[in-house]
Write a protein that holds these residues in place. Structure first.
Motif, PDB file in Angstrom:
ATOM      1  N   LYS A   1       0.853  -1.193   0.000  1.00 36.30           N
ATOM      2  CA  LYS A   1       0.000   0.000   0.000  1.00 36.30           C
ATOM      3  C   LYS A   1       0.885   1.238   0.000  1.00 36.30           C
ATOM      4  CE  LYS A   1      -3.888   2.290   1.619  1.00 36.30           C
ATOM      5  NZ  LYS A   1      -5.075   2.465   0.899  1.00 36.30           N
ATOM      6  N   HIS A   2       1.944   1.238   0.810  1.00 28.46           N
ATOM      7  CA  HIS A   2       2.868   2.369   0.848  1.00 28.46           C
ATOM      8  C   HIS A   2       3.531   2.562  -0.510  1.00 28.46           C
ATOM      9  CE1 HIS A   2       5.696   5.299   2.305  1.00 28.46           C
ATOM     10  NE2 HIS A   2       6.673   4.582   1.795  1.00 28.46           N
ATOM     11  N   SER A   3       3.899   1.464  -1.168  1.00 26.08           N
ATOM     12  CA  SER A   3       4.529   1.533  -2.485  1.00 26.08           C
ATOM     13  C   SER A   3       3.573   2.133  -3.512  1.00 26.08           C
ATOM     14  CB  SER A   3       4.964   0.135  -2.915  1.00 26.08           C
ATOM     15  OG  SER A   3       5.417   0.142  -4.229  1.00 26.08           O
ATOM     16  N   ARG A   4       2.299   1.696  -3.473  1.00 24.05           N
ATOM     17  CA  ARG A   4       1.305   2.248  -4.389  1.00 24.05           C
ATOM     18  C   ARG A   4       1.070   3.730  -4.104  1.00 24.05           C
ATOM     19  NH1 ARG A   4      -3.736  -1.494  -3.998  1.00 24.05           N
ATOM     20  NH2 ARG A   4      -2.873  -1.930  -1.968  1.00 24.05           N
ATOM     21  N   LEU A   5       1.067   4.108  -2.841  1.00 24.14           N
ATOM     22  CA  LEU A   5       0.887   5.513  -2.453  1.00 24.14           C
ATOM     23  C   LEU A   5       2.075   6.348  -2.944  1.00 24.14           C
ATOM     24  CD1 LEU A   5      -0.870   7.543  -0.960  1.00 24.14           C
ATOM     25  CD2 LEU A   5       0.375   6.960   1.134  1.00 24.14           C
ATOM     26  N   ALA A   6       3.277   5.835  -2.784  1.00 24.44           N
ATOM     27  CA  ALA A   6       4.470   6.545  -3.256  1.00 24.44           C
ATOM     28  C   ALA A   6       4.428   6.725  -4.771  1.00 24.44           C
ATOM     29  CB  ALA A   6       5.735   5.797  -2.843  1.00 24.44           C
ATOM     30  N   LYS A   7       3.982   5.693  -5.493  1.00 26.68           N
ATOM     31  CA  LYS A   7       3.863   5.796  -6.950  1.00 26.68           C
ATOM     32  C   LYS A   7       2.808   6.831  -7.332  1.00 26.68           C
ATOM     33  CE  LYS A   7       5.460   1.196  -8.159  1.00 26.68           C
ATOM     34  NZ  LYS A   7       5.110  -0.131  -8.678  1.00 26.68           N
TER      35      LYS A   7
ATOM     36  N   ARG B   1       3.544  19.352  -2.257  1.00 22.83           N
ATOM     37  CA  ARG B   1       2.609  18.663  -1.367  1.00 22.83           C
ATOM     38  C   ARG B   1       1.720  17.692  -2.135  1.00 22.83           C
ATOM     39  NH1 ARG B   1       3.123  19.490   4.102  1.00 22.83           N
ATOM     40  NH2 ARG B   1       1.585  21.029   4.663  1.00 22.83           N
ATOM     41  N   PRO B   2       2.296  16.721  -2.837  1.00 22.29           N
ATOM     42  CA  PRO B   2       1.443  15.784  -3.573  1.00 22.29           C
ATOM     43  C   PRO B   2       0.600  14.974  -2.589  1.00 22.29           C
ATOM     44  CG  PRO B   2       3.679  14.961  -3.497  1.00 22.29           C
ATOM     45  CD  PRO B   2       3.709  16.342  -2.893  1.00 22.29           C
ATOM     46  N   SER B   3      -0.646  14.790  -2.937  1.00 22.26           N
ATOM     47  CA  SER B   3      -1.547  13.997  -2.094  1.00 22.26           C
ATOM     48  C   SER B   3      -2.615  13.379  -2.983  1.00 22.26           C
ATOM     49  CB  SER B   3      -2.209  14.879  -1.033  1.00 22.26           C
ATOM     50  OG  SER B   3      -3.095  15.799  -1.641  1.00 22.26           O
ATOM     51  N   LEU B   4      -3.316  12.398  -2.436  1.00 20.98           N
ATOM     52  CA  LEU B   4      -4.394  11.780  -3.195  1.00 20.98           C
ATOM     53  C   LEU B   4      -5.513  12.785  -3.451  1.00 20.98           C
ATOM     54  CD1 LEU B   4      -4.611   8.258  -1.514  1.00 20.98           C
ATOM     55  CD2 LEU B   4      -3.318   8.957  -3.554  1.00 20.98           C
ATOM     56  N   ALA B   5      -5.787  13.644  -2.476  1.00 20.27           N
ATOM     57  CA  ALA B   5      -6.830  14.666  -2.656  1.00 20.27           C
ATOM     58  C   ALA B   5      -6.439  15.644  -3.763  1.00 20.27           C
ATOM     59  CB  ALA B   5      -7.074  15.412  -1.347  1.00 20.27           C
ATOM     60  N   ALA B   6      -5.177  16.057  -3.779  1.00 22.31           N
ATOM     61  CA  ALA B   6      -4.719  16.969  -4.837  1.00 22.31           C
ATOM     62  C   ALA B   6      -4.767  16.271  -6.194  1.00 22.31           C
ATOM     63  CB  ALA B   6      -3.301  17.464  -4.536  1.00 22.31           C
ATOM     64  N   GLY B   7      -4.420  14.992  -6.227  1.00 22.22           N
ATOM     65  CA  GLY B   7      -4.482  14.230  -7.473  1.00 22.22           C
ATOM     66  C   GLY B   7      -5.910  14.094  -7.977  1.00 22.22           C
ATOM     67  N   ALA B   8      -6.847  13.866  -7.063  1.00 18.92           N
ATOM     68  CA  ALA B   8      -8.253  13.747  -7.454  1.00 18.92           C
ATOM     69  C   ALA B   8      -8.780  15.088  -7.967  1.00 18.92           C
ATOM     70  CB  ALA B   8      -9.090  13.262  -6.272  1.00 18.92           C
ATOM     71  N   ALA B   9      -8.442  16.174  -7.271  1.00 16.35           N
ATOM     72  CA  ALA B   9      -8.877  17.506  -7.717  1.00 16.35           C
ATOM     73  C   ALA B   9      -8.268  17.842  -9.072  1.00 16.35           C
ATOM     74  CB  ALA B   9      -8.490  18.559  -6.670  1.00 16.35           C
TER      75      ALA B   9
ATOM     76  N   TRP C   1      -2.832  12.618 -19.159  1.00 14.44           N
ATOM     77  CA  TRP C   1      -2.494  12.850 -17.751  1.00 14.44           C
ATOM     78  C   TRP C   1      -3.692  12.548 -16.844  1.00 14.44           C
ATOM     79  CZ3 TRP C   1       2.053  12.756 -15.796  1.00 14.44           C
ATOM     80  CH2 TRP C   1       3.151  13.233 -16.512  1.00 14.44           C
ATOM     81  N   GLY C   2      -4.889  12.925 -17.273  1.00 11.99           N
ATOM     82  CA  GLY C   2      -6.080  12.663 -16.470  1.00 11.99           C
ATOM     83  C   GLY C   2      -6.330  11.176 -16.298  1.00 11.99           C
ATOM     84  N   VAL C   3      -6.218  10.423 -17.376  1.00 14.19           N
ATOM     85  CA  VAL C   3      -6.429   8.969 -17.310  1.00 14.19           C
ATOM     86  C   VAL C   3      -5.344   8.316 -16.441  1.00 14.19           C
ATOM     87  CG1 VAL C   3      -6.385   6.831 -18.682  1.00 14.19           C
ATOM     88  CG2 VAL C   3      -7.711   8.817 -19.467  1.00 14.19           C
ATOM     89  N   ALA C   4      -4.106   8.747 -16.613  1.00 12.11           N
ATOM     90  CA  ALA C   4      -3.005   8.172 -15.815  1.00 12.11           C
ATOM     91  C   ALA C   4      -3.220   8.431 -14.326  1.00 12.11           C
ATOM     92  CB  ALA C   4      -1.670   8.751 -16.272  1.00 12.11           C
ATOM     93  N   GLN C   5      -3.597   9.659 -13.993  1.00  5.50           N
ATOM     94  CA  GLN C   5      -3.832   9.978 -12.583  1.00  5.50           C
ATOM     95  C   GLN C   5      -5.035   9.218 -12.039  1.00  5.50           C
ATOM     96  OE1 GLN C   5      -2.034  14.283 -11.459  1.00  5.50           O
ATOM     97  NE2 GLN C   5      -4.110  14.303 -12.129  1.00  5.50           N
ATOM     98  N   ALA C   6      -6.107   9.167 -12.808  1.00  2.14           N
ATOM     99  CA  ALA C   6      -7.297   8.451 -12.350  1.00  2.14           C
ATOM    100  C   ALA C   6      -6.962   6.981 -12.096  1.00  2.14           C
ATOM    101  CB  ALA C   6      -8.419   8.582 -13.377  1.00  2.14           C
ATOM    102  N   ALA C   7      -6.200   6.388 -12.991  1.00  4.45           N
ATOM    103  CA  ALA C   7      -5.840   4.972 -12.841  1.00  4.45           C
ATOM    104  C   ALA C   7      -5.020   4.735 -11.583  1.00  4.45           C
ATOM    105  CB  ALA C   7      -5.072   4.494 -14.077  1.00  4.45           C
ATOM    106  N   VAL C   8      -4.051   5.588 -11.338  1.00  5.66           N
ATOM    107  CA  VAL C   8      -3.207   5.385 -10.163  1.00  5.66           C
ATOM    108  C   VAL C   8      -3.998   5.658  -8.877  1.00  5.66           C
ATOM    109  CG1 VAL C   8      -2.113   7.671  -9.902  1.00  5.66           C
ATOM    110  CG2 VAL C   8      -0.819   5.627  -9.374  1.00  5.66           C
ATOM    111  N   LEU C   9      -4.928   6.593  -8.920  1.00  6.05           N
ATOM    112  CA  LEU C   9      -5.761   6.866  -7.739  1.00  6.05           C
ATOM    113  C   LEU C   9      -6.683   5.684  -7.442  1.00  6.05           C
ATOM    114  CD1 LEU C   9      -6.664  10.601  -8.416  1.00  6.05           C
ATOM    115  CD2 LEU C   9      -5.186   9.725  -6.585  1.00  6.05           C
ATOM    116  N   VAL C  10      -7.248   5.086  -8.485  1.00  8.97           N
ATOM    117  CA  VAL C  10      -8.111   3.915  -8.301  1.00  8.97           C
ATOM    118  C   VAL C  10      -7.297   2.757  -7.733  1.00  8.97           C
ATOM    119  CG1 VAL C  10      -9.431   2.141  -9.547  1.00  8.97           C
ATOM    120  CG2 VAL C  10      -9.838   4.568 -10.000  1.00  8.97           C
ATOM    121  N   ARG C  11      -6.084   2.563  -8.261  1.00  6.48           N
ATOM    122  CA  ARG C  11      -5.221   1.470  -7.782  1.00  6.48           C
ATOM    123  C   ARG C  11      -4.889   1.618  -6.300  1.00  6.48           C
ATOM    124  NH1 ARG C  11      -0.824   1.974 -11.390  1.00  6.48           N
ATOM    125  NH2 ARG C  11      -2.237   2.279 -13.094  1.00  6.48           N
TER     126      ARG C  11
END
Length: 158
Positions: A5-11, A85-93, A127-137
């Protein structure tokens, strides 16, 4: 499992930061009037060289340039935030913002804007598809590898 999970979060954070660096490189020039004017001169020359139809923004219009500088400034600030400050919330926004930008580009294209926008649109969607995919993962929990084995062995004991 926590390590995975940490590895996926770091990615995910890495991809969010990388998309922000891309945004910074692409939009910083639009944040300032002199550089935005030079970008529009280059776009106009490329548009003419390729013999494209469609309309480019009017770089001589103070209102157009104000909106260009505003967009460039906001995206630059947003990119810097995501870099530091990368975060999942920033990635989703940001994924949502990319969808909205893409919709605006599609609308502009259907109303006669220069086809040069297609290049920006393709990158925005990518970029949107790549970010969405990594956020879902990152959000999707993985089943432990031995979970199926436990079910099989518990059925065998009945």
């Amino acid at each position: 499992m926590p390590h995975m999970k940490h590895s996926r979060l770091a990615k995910a954070h890495g991809l969010i930061r990388l998309s922000a660096i891309y945004d910074l490189v692409v939009t910083l020039g639009f944040a300032f009037l002199p550089t935005a004017s030079l970008i529009f001169i280059g776009l106009k020359a490329l548009h003419a060289e390729l013999g494209l139809s469609g309309e480019l923004p009017d770089a001589s219009s103070p209102s157009t340039m104000m909106f260009v500088n505003l967009m460039g400034s906001v995206v630059t600030a947003w990119a810097l935030f995501r870099i530091f400050r990368p975060s999942l919330a920033a990635g989703a926004a940001d994924t949502l913002a990319r969808a909205l930008f893409s919709l605006a580009m599609i609308t502009a294209l259907t109303q006669g804007a220069s086809p040069l926008i297609v290049v920006m649109l393709a990158l925005e969607v990518a970029w949107g598809v790549a970010q969405a995919a990594v956020l879902v993962r990152v959000r999707r929990p993985r089943a432990p590898a031995d979970a199926t084995q436990a079910v099989v062995s518990s059925d065998a004991h009945r």
